[in-house]
Design a protein around this motif. Structure first.
Motif, PDB file in Angstrom:
ATOM      1  N   UNK A 362      29.346 -54.320   5.249  1.00  0.00           N
ATOM      2  CA  UNK A 362      29.076 -55.590   5.063  1.00  0.00           C
ATOM      3  C   UNK A 362      28.465 -56.637   4.782  1.00  0.00           C
ATOM      4  N   UNK A 363      28.912 -57.735   4.082  1.00  0.00           N
ATOM      5  CA  UNK A 363      28.169 -58.222   3.795  1.00  0.00           C
ATOM      6  C   UNK A 363      26.021 -57.507   3.144  1.00  0.00           C
ATOM      7  N   UNK A 364      26.286 -56.420   1.809  1.00  0.00           N
ATOM      8  CA  UNK A 364      24.823 -55.856   2.711  1.00  0.00           C
ATOM      9  C   UNK A 364      24.010 -54.720   4.093  1.00  0.00           C
ATOM     10  N   UNK A 365      25.105 -55.275   4.806  1.00  0.00           N
ATOM     11  CA  UNK A 365      24.423 -54.799   6.302  1.00  0.00           C
ATOM     12  C   UNK A 365      25.077 -53.494   6.645  1.00  0.00           C
ATOM     13  N   UNK A 366      24.948 -52.720   7.476  1.00  0.00           N
ATOM     14  CA  UNK A 366      25.308 -51.807   8.044  1.00  0.00           C
ATOM     15  C   UNK A 366      26.193 -51.925   9.123  1.00  0.00           C
ATOM     16  N   UNK A 367      27.330 -51.492   8.896  1.00  0.00           N
ATOM     17  CA  UNK A 367      28.351 -51.769   9.824  1.00  0.00           C
ATOM     18  C   UNK A 367      28.666 -50.379  10.457  1.00  0.00           C
ATOM     19  N   UNK A 368      29.308 -50.553  11.639  1.00  0.00           N
ATOM     20  CA  UNK A 368      30.449 -49.752  12.273  1.00  0.00           C
ATOM     21  C   UNK A 368      31.781 -50.273  12.785  1.00  0.00           C
ATOM     22  N   UNK A 369      32.891 -49.887  12.340  1.00  0.00           N
ATOM     23  CA  UNK A 369      33.783 -50.657  13.445  1.00  0.00           C
ATOM     24  C   UNK A 369      35.047 -49.973  13.840  1.00  0.00           C
ATOM     25  N   UNK A 370      35.691 -50.032  15.110  1.00  0.00           N
ATOM     26  CA  UNK A 370      36.491 -49.345  16.023  1.00  0.00           C
ATOM     27  C   UNK A 370      37.740 -50.499  15.400  1.00  0.00           C
ATOM     28  N   UNK A 371      38.866 -50.377  14.719  1.00  0.00           N
ATOM     29  CA  UNK A 371      40.250 -50.150  15.156  1.00  0.00           C
ATOM     30  C   UNK A 371      41.216 -49.756  16.364  1.00  0.00           C
ATOM     31  N   UNK A 372      42.242 -50.481  16.842  1.00  0.00           N
ATOM     32  CA  UNK A 372      42.929 -49.737  17.190  1.00  0.00           C
ATOM     33  C   UNK A 372      44.520 -50.129  17.731  1.00  0.00           C
ATOM     34  N   UNK A 373      45.097 -49.061  18.364  1.00  0.00           N
ATOM     35  CA  UNK A 373      46.347 -49.743  18.829  1.00  0.00           C
ATOM     36  C   UNK A 373      47.080 -48.791  20.613  1.00  0.00           C
ATOM     37  N   UNK A 374      47.508 -49.458  21.356  1.00  0.00           N
ATOM     38  CA  UNK A 374      47.515 -48.454  22.473  1.00  0.00           C
ATOM     39  C   UNK A 374      49.206 -49.512  23.201  1.00  0.00           C
ATOM     40  N   UNK A 375      49.942 -47.726  23.595  1.00  0.00           N
ATOM     41  CA  UNK A 375      51.454 -48.621  23.839  1.00  0.00           C
ATOM     42  C   UNK A 375      51.268 -48.099  25.271  1.00  0.00           C
ATOM     43  N   UNK A 376      52.006 -48.465  26.533  1.00  0.00           N
ATOM     44  CA  UNK A 376      51.981 -48.043  27.360  1.00  0.00           C
ATOM     45  C   UNK A 376      53.537 -48.892  28.018  1.00  0.00           C
ATOM     46  N   UNK A 377      54.007 -47.127  28.857  1.00  0.00           N
ATOM     47  CA  UNK A 377      55.395 -47.336  29.068  1.00  0.00           C
ATOM     48  C   UNK A 377      55.363 -47.356  30.911  1.00  0.00           C
ATOM     49  N   UNK A 378      55.454 -48.076  31.570  1.00  0.00           N
ATOM     50  CA  UNK A 378      55.126 -46.852  32.836  1.00  0.00           C
ATOM     51  C   UNK A 378      56.205 -47.699  33.758  1.00  0.00           C
ATOM     52  N   UNK A 379      57.103 -46.765  34.339  1.00  0.00           N
ATOM     53  CA  UNK A 379      58.360 -47.087  35.549  1.00  0.00           C
ATOM     54  C   UNK A 379      57.592 -46.752  36.878  1.00  0.00           C
ATOM     55  N   UNK A 420      58.188 -51.647  32.775  1.00  0.00           N
ATOM     56  CA  UNK A 420      56.443 -52.900  32.675  1.00  0.00           C
ATOM     57  C   UNK A 420      55.833 -51.301  30.703  1.00  0.00           C
ATOM     58  N   UNK A 421      56.047 -52.599  30.142  1.00  0.00           N
ATOM     59  CA  UNK A 421      55.371 -52.564  28.777  1.00  0.00           C
ATOM     60  C   UNK A 421      54.407 -52.976  27.943  1.00  0.00           C
ATOM     61  N   UNK A 422      53.695 -52.051  27.949  1.00  0.00           N
ATOM     62  CA  UNK A 422      51.730 -53.286  27.299  1.00  0.00           C
ATOM     63  C   UNK A 422      51.927 -52.686  26.001  1.00  0.00           C
ATOM     64  N   UNK A 423      51.704 -53.323  25.234  1.00  0.00           N
ATOM     65  CA  UNK A 423      50.811 -53.600  24.312  1.00  0.00           C
ATOM     66  C   UNK A 423      49.755 -53.800  23.703  1.00  0.00           C
ATOM     67  N   UNK A 424      48.639 -53.534  22.608  1.00  0.00           N
ATOM     68  CA  UNK A 424      47.506 -54.500  22.609  1.00  0.00           C
ATOM     69  C   UNK A 424      46.555 -53.286  21.345  1.00  0.00           C
ATOM     70  N   UNK A 425      46.349 -54.396  21.001  1.00  0.00           N
ATOM     71  CA  UNK A 425      45.773 -54.187  19.249  1.00  0.00           C
ATOM     72  C   UNK A 425      43.873 -54.573  19.494  1.00  0.00           C
ATOM     73  N   UNK A 426      43.149 -53.690  19.734  1.00  0.00           N
ATOM     74  CA  UNK A 426      42.152 -54.078  19.706  1.00  0.00           C
ATOM     75  C   UNK A 426      41.074 -53.084  18.132  1.00  0.00           C
ATOM     76  N   UNK A 427      39.923 -53.970  18.569  1.00  0.00           N
ATOM     77  CA  UNK A 427      38.683 -54.133  17.696  1.00  0.00           C
ATOM     78  C   UNK A 427      37.481 -54.110  17.519  1.00  0.00           C
ATOM     79  N   UNK A 428      36.234 -53.719  17.311  1.00  0.00           N
ATOM     80  CA  UNK A 428      35.088 -53.356  17.613  1.00  0.00           C
ATOM     81  C   UNK A 428      34.298 -53.328  16.282  1.00  0.00           C
ATOM     82  N   UNK A 429      32.965 -54.268  16.734  1.00  0.00           N
ATOM     83  CA  UNK A 429      32.751 -53.751  15.563  1.00  0.00           C
ATOM     84  C   UNK A 429      30.752 -54.250  15.549  1.00  0.00           C
ATOM     85  N   UNK A 430      29.928 -53.006  15.092  1.00  0.00           N
ATOM     86  CA  UNK A 430      28.759 -53.922  15.207  1.00  0.00           C
ATOM     87  C   UNK A 430      27.457 -53.470  13.784  1.00  0.00           C
ATOM     88  N   UNK A 431      26.835 -54.917  14.184  1.00  0.00           N
ATOM     89  CA  UNK A 431      26.897 -55.047  12.534  1.00  0.00           C
ATOM     90  C   UNK A 431      25.008 -55.198  12.649  1.00  0.00           C
TER      91      UNK A 431
END
Length: 708
Positions: A362-379, A420-431
């Motif tokens: 990332x801009x010439x720097x060492x970087x690590x990224x996690x991206x993802x999604x999560x879904x739940x349906x709870x009765x 209950x329906x839950x949906x999430x998008x998430x991301x983490x990064x270390x640079x």
């Protein structure tokens, strides 16, 4: 609803588009000697330099994580005479138990915030959504490989309900190699019995397994408090290629815990003569059944890209039927037994979490990224004898209570059904900004939609609650073994548990929390010691307060918490080991009103209930050659309040435990655990200001472990 359907479809597409994250590399281990042999494999102690999932999905070590974290291994749980997962967790800094039968005996307090709505528990990285304040799984440490704790707001990782802390219980996993078995037989005070089996290894070149079974039962130290439980964990791992693996796992817990709801105070005082009396009814019911099935896929797509997917199904069935409140009547000099409650929970949850990890520049720097999604349906379905409006109860002699039977004019019937329906998008990064300075960031966006049906009058309400959280932290590596960090993070909680919000609660927004934290972590003496220090400031807003004119609830309240946490792990040589930690927290309401008897009461300046100012833990271990080891430790919890008015206080306590182990043969080990060594009377939690749940008296538990 169309927007929600699109989110659901996107979650499903991501769930099947790629399998999962590859095996993570092993980190360094703390060079501390171990003489106890309590596992079927060689144990590794997790130290500050070991990569874990405790505070991030980036597989960072504690030295690289801008947060206060702790990892507790299975060996430490066994050594320290911990009977439950909560016992193990509360030996880490700043975590205390507020468990009662009503919350499954699993609720915790951390950094000034209490209960399942603010201190989240995960199993293998996934969340069982808590309904009506109750969670009953996992509770058996026999199936546990490690427990990771991250203190402070963590909604950026796991969604709403994580302001105080997150506890991630990691089960024992399949491993490659020769099949190894571990059998445990145990017997102790009050006829406590244990039969445990742990077996694992390779079935073929690419197929491995792990199975644990643990059965326990006992009579209890209080009259008529028999209990029994059965816990099962089974996992099968298939390495399809060197880069692709699948794991199918199933856990199950069946428990009938003690029916003890506490000891009443007489004129505000605890009477030792009542310590072992049980005031519950004869035909009480407490029964929990939990099942958790998971399918994990781990895939290394290239040298720089990995993927991870976990598909899971959770089922919980719970049943209570008790008389829960016992109040001293000085006029009649008897106890009034009341609160005849019958409640049944039927909960099902299906979910999927998909993530991708990238090692990149990332801009010439060492970087690590996690991206993802999560879904739940709870009765979540609740049957009960609500509205619980029985007036009074029956009177019993405190010193010779008649058991009696369940009595209520209210019929147990279906009450509510929520989806209950839950949906999430998430991301983490270390640079890596420089050789010594790194930036760790995270962001998460949640969409929650709740449909709640009142089955008694056939009415329906629904609500969508959106949340967004982020975290940014800097970590400065002063040396390879010393790091200084600072972070800012946000978090959200529901005004109650998300899936069981009442019709009045469902209209409120999520509460909002913000935290600033600074910390220092160091390994020293060539890995023979380590210490951590963390200081934090948390502000939680949008608490429910009473309008002084209309007496209606408004989201205008605020709570702050300031605190310090410190921990030390030290190998002193000659097989001496020390583990110590302490915490101080100043938690108070800045703005909080509640109506009592129709009149508004200002609680500003008061300390929240069940929050001690100070806690501390110490464990000292000594090995004698290669065959004998002994340990002794203490747990200190300061005075707490039992109510928001701070009118009822609960005394603090210090309890000492000990253990002794002897490796009599290469495959046979004898153990002796001693709990509450000095037989102290102490209060674990307050059921109410005038009814306390006491800790067990001095007890022993002897074990025989056979590995083959």
């Amino acid at each position: 609803m169309s927007r929600h359907f699109k989110l659901h479809t996107l979650a499903a597409c991501m769930a099947v588009s790629l399998p999962a994250l590859a095996e993570q590399p092993q980190g360094k281990v703390l060079d501390l000697p171990s003489t106890a042999i309590t596992e079927t494999r060689d144990e590794q102690i997790v130290d500050l330099a070991t990569p874990t999932q405790a505070g991030s999905r980036l597989n960072l070590s504690a030295l690289e994580t801008p947060a206060s974290t702790t990892s507790i291994t299975a060996e430490q749980i066994q050594q320290r005479a911990n009977l439950t997962i909560q016992d193990a967790v509360t030996r880490s800094p700043g975590i205390t138990s507020v468990g009662t039968p009503g919350n499954g005996n699993t609720a915790l307090s951390a950094r000034g915030f209490t209960g399942h709505a603010s201190v989240m528990t995960l199993f293998d990285g996934s969340r069982l959504y808590t309904g009506a304040g109750t969670q009953t799984f996992p509770v058996d440490p026999w199936m546990v490989e490690r427990i990771d704790v991250i203190r402070g707001p963590a909604s950026v990782l796991y969604g709403e309900g994580a302001t105080g802390a997150v506890i991630n219980v990691i089960p024992k996993k399949p491993f490659a190699g020769e099949i190894r078995n571990h059998l445990r037989l145990g017997y102790g005070s009050w006829d406590r019995q244990q039969l445990g089996l742990d077996s694992g290894g390779s079935l073929s070149e690419r197929l491995s397994y792990r199975v644990t079974v643990n059965k326990q039962e006992g009579n209890g130290w209080v009259d008529r408090t028999d209990s029994r439980s059965l816990a099962l964990s089974a996992a099968l791992r298939f390495d399809a290629t060197d880069d692709l693996s699948f794991t199918l796992a199933h856990e199950r817990g069946d428990a009938q815990p003690s029916n003890y709801f506490g000891t009443p105070l007489i004129d505000g005082h605890l009477r030792d003569s009542l310590r072992k009396k049980n005031y519950n009814i004869q035909n009480d019911v407490q029964r929990y059944h939990d099942e958790w099935t998971r399918f994990n896929t781990d895939w290394t797509l290239s040298d720089s890209v990995t993927a991870s997917n976990q598909l899971y199904y959770i089922k919980s069935r719970r049943h209570w039927r008790n008389a829960e409140d016992y109040t001293w009547d000085p006029t009649r000099e008897q106890l009034e037994r009341a609160s005849y409650l019958e409640i049944k929970h039927n909960q099902e949850q299906i979910g999927d979490r998909q993530s991708f990890t990238f090692d990149h520049s990332l801009f010439g720097l060492n970087s690590k990224t996690v991206v993802g999604a999560e879904y739940n349906k709870i009765r979540f379905n609740v049957d009960s004898n609500s509205p619980y409006n029985d007036v009074g109860g029956d009177y019993v002699d405190p010193w010779n209570p008649a058991p009696g039977g369940f009595q209520s004019r209210n019929v147990t019937r279906p009450q509510t059904l929520s989806t209950t329906h839950t949906f999430a998008l998430f991301a983490e990064n270390r640079t890596q900004l420089t050789d010594r300075l790194s930036l760790v960031t995270g962001i998460r966006r949640d969409q929650n939609h709740i449909d709640r049906n009142n089955l008694t009058n056939d009415t329906r309400v629904d609500r969508s609650l959106q949340g967004g959280n982020w975290r940014a932290g800097l970590v400065f590596a002063v040396t390879d073994n010393l790091s200084l960090y600072g972070q800012y993070s946000t978090s959200e909680d529901g005004v109650s548990n998300l899936i069981s919000l009442s019709p009045s609660q469902i209209n409120y927004d999520l509460t909002e929390s913000k935290q600033t934290e600074l910390g220092l972590k160091q390994r020293f003496w060539d890995g023979r010691g380590e210490w951590t220090l963390a200081a934090y400031h948390i502000v939680k807003k949008k608490l429910l307060v009473d309008d002084p004119i209309s007496h209606e609830k408004q989201q205008a309240g605020q709570q702050t918490s300031d605190g310090l946490e410190a921990a030390l792990e030290l190998d002193l040589g000659h097989q001496w080991q020390v583990s110590a930690n302490a915490s101080v927290v100043r938690a108070k309401y800045d703005d909080f009103d509640e109506t009592v008897g129709g009149a508004p009461q200002d609680r500003a300046g008061n300390r929240p209930a069940n929050v001690p100012r100070r806690t501390a833990n110490l464990w000292l271990n000594k090995g004698f050659g290669q065959t004998v080891d002994a340990g002794i430790g203490l747990r200190y919890v300061d005075q707490r309040y039992a109510d928001t008015a701070n009118a009822y206080s609960v005394p603090g306590y210090t309890v000492v435990d000990a253990n002794l182990g002897w490796q009599v043969l290469p495959d046979v080990r004898l153990g002796l655990q001693l709990n509450n060594l000095f037989n102290r009377d102490y209060v674990v939690a307050a059921h109410s200001g005038e009814q306390w749940l006491l800790g067990a008296p001095r007890s022993y538990f002897a074990t025989v472990d056979y590995s083959f």
